[in-house]
Design an enzyme around this catalytic site. Structure first.
Site, PDB file in Angstrom:
ATOM      1  N   ALA A 111       0.834  -1.206   0.000  1.00  0.00           N
ATOM      2  CA  ALA A 111       0.000   0.000   0.000  1.00  0.00           C
ATOM      3  C   ALA A 111       0.865   1.251   0.000  1.00  0.00           C
ATOM      4  O   ALA A 111       1.956   1.273   0.567  1.00  0.00           O
ATOM      5  CB  ALA A 111      -0.922   0.016   1.217  1.00  0.00           C
ATOM      6  N   CYS A 112       0.350   2.298  -0.651  1.00  0.00           N
ATOM      7  CA  CYS A 112       0.904   3.649  -0.542  1.00  0.00           C
ATOM      8  C   CYS A 112      -0.282   4.598  -0.523  1.00  0.00           C
ATOM      9  O   CYS A 112      -1.425   4.173  -0.345  1.00  0.00           O
ATOM     10  CB  CYS A 112       1.885   3.959  -1.676  1.00  0.00           C
ATOM     11  SG  CYS A 112       1.128   4.054  -3.302  1.00  0.00           S
ATOM     12  N   GLN A 113      -0.045   5.886  -0.717  1.00  0.00           N
ATOM     13  CA  GLN A 113      -1.145   6.835  -0.580  1.00  0.00           C
ATOM     14  C   GLN A 113      -2.096   6.811  -1.771  1.00  0.00           C
ATOM     15  O   GLN A 113      -3.313   6.866  -1.620  1.00  0.00           O
ATOM     16  CB  GLN A 113      -0.607   8.253  -0.377  1.00  0.00           C
ATOM     17  CG  GLN A 113      -1.627   9.222   0.209  1.00  0.00           C
ATOM     18  CD  GLN A 113      -1.991   8.873   1.649  1.00  0.00           C
ATOM     19  OE1 GLN A 113      -1.152   8.488   2.442  1.00  0.00           O
ATOM     20  NE2 GLN A 113      -3.274   8.984   1.982  1.00  0.00           N
ATOM     21  N   GLY A 115      -1.467   4.610  -4.759  1.00  0.00           N
ATOM     22  CA  GLY A 115      -1.454   3.354  -5.495  1.00  0.00           C
ATOM     23  C   GLY A 115      -0.381   3.212  -6.543  1.00  0.00           C
ATOM     24  O   GLY A 115      -0.265   2.142  -7.151  1.00  0.00           O
ATOM     25  N   LEU A 140      -4.264   4.293  -0.276  1.00  0.00           N
ATOM     26  CA  LEU A 140      -4.978   4.537   0.974  1.00  0.00           C
ATOM     27  C   LEU A 140      -5.920   5.733   0.882  1.00  0.00           C
ATOM     28  O   LEU A 140      -6.791   5.901   1.747  1.00  0.00           O
ATOM     29  CB  LEU A 140      -3.976   4.738   2.110  1.00  0.00           C
ATOM     30  CG  LEU A 140      -3.069   3.528   2.386  1.00  0.00           C
ATOM     31  CD1 LEU A 140      -2.061   3.856   3.479  1.00  0.00           C
ATOM     32  CD2 LEU A 140      -3.883   2.290   2.751  1.00  0.00           C
TER      33      LEU A 140
END
Length: 204
Positions: A111-113, A115, A140
């Site tokens: 996951a990252c902020q 995608g 996220l």
């Protein structure tokens, strides 16, 4: 319009595309899934997924030379003043952090902020031998409250992972989507006119 094509990692079956809600269900299923958060520490400190492995794919560029200062200045001029953050460089320790915390046979959600970084990280993990990989499509920023267990997540217990991705003058003036929504909710859901939440308010 037709939906955008899936990334090649997803089309070829190396990485499974999941929503934030599905990711939370997998993590709560006791099936051995682990979430690897590849955001930089500044984003994780604002809003994190409880129990996640923190392995930044990028880290801030040092301010120790003229070329690096020029990179930071360019970043600031191209939108960093509004969005926040600094110029980043690839983290040479990324795979070492992951290998030290996550067994090669683990089931991994990346996951990252937004995608994008997490998809690149998932590709690296696939090449390193991690066989069961999932990626939160959209990052996220797409998580609704309750989808994932949150540490931090905004003021007054907002538990909103979108706070991890805000910064700069847009945050100072209260112009990010998550800040506007929070003001609207505090005003009783008014959608327009005075008190509708679409006016910049300083942080206080």
């Amino acid at each position: 319009p037709p939906p955008p094509p899936s990334p090649p990692q997803v089309r070829e079956g190396r990485v499974k595309s999941v929503s934030a809600k599905t990711a939370g269900e997998l993590l709560r299923s006791d099936a051995g899934w682990v979430l690897v958060d590849v955001r930089p520490p500044s984003e994780v400190a604002r809003a994190a997924v409880r129990g996640s492995v923190r392995a930044p794919l990028y880290v801030p560029e040092a301010f120790d030379s003229l070329p690096n200062l020029m990179k930071h200045a360019a970043w600031f001029g191209m939108g960093g003043w509004w969005l926040g953050g600094v110029h980043m460089r690839p983290n040479p320790d990324f795979m070492g952090i992951v290998r030290g915390a996550v067994p090669a046979d683990a089931k991994v959600i990346v996951a990252c902020q937004k995608g994008l970084r997490s998809l690149a990280a998932a590709e690296q993990l696939a090449r390193a031998g991690y066989g069961e990989l999932a990626w939160i499509n959209g990052g996220l920023d797409t998580a609704a409250r309750g989808d994932l267990e949150v540490e931090g997540g905004g003021p007054d217990g907002a538990d909103d992972l979108r706070y991890g991705g805000i910064g700069g003058m847009s945050e100072v003036l209260g112009m990010t989507d998550v800040q506007k929504e929070r003001r609207r909710a505090a005003a009783g859901g008014a959608g327009g006119g005075a008190g509708g939440g679409d006016y910049p308010l300083p942080k206080g």
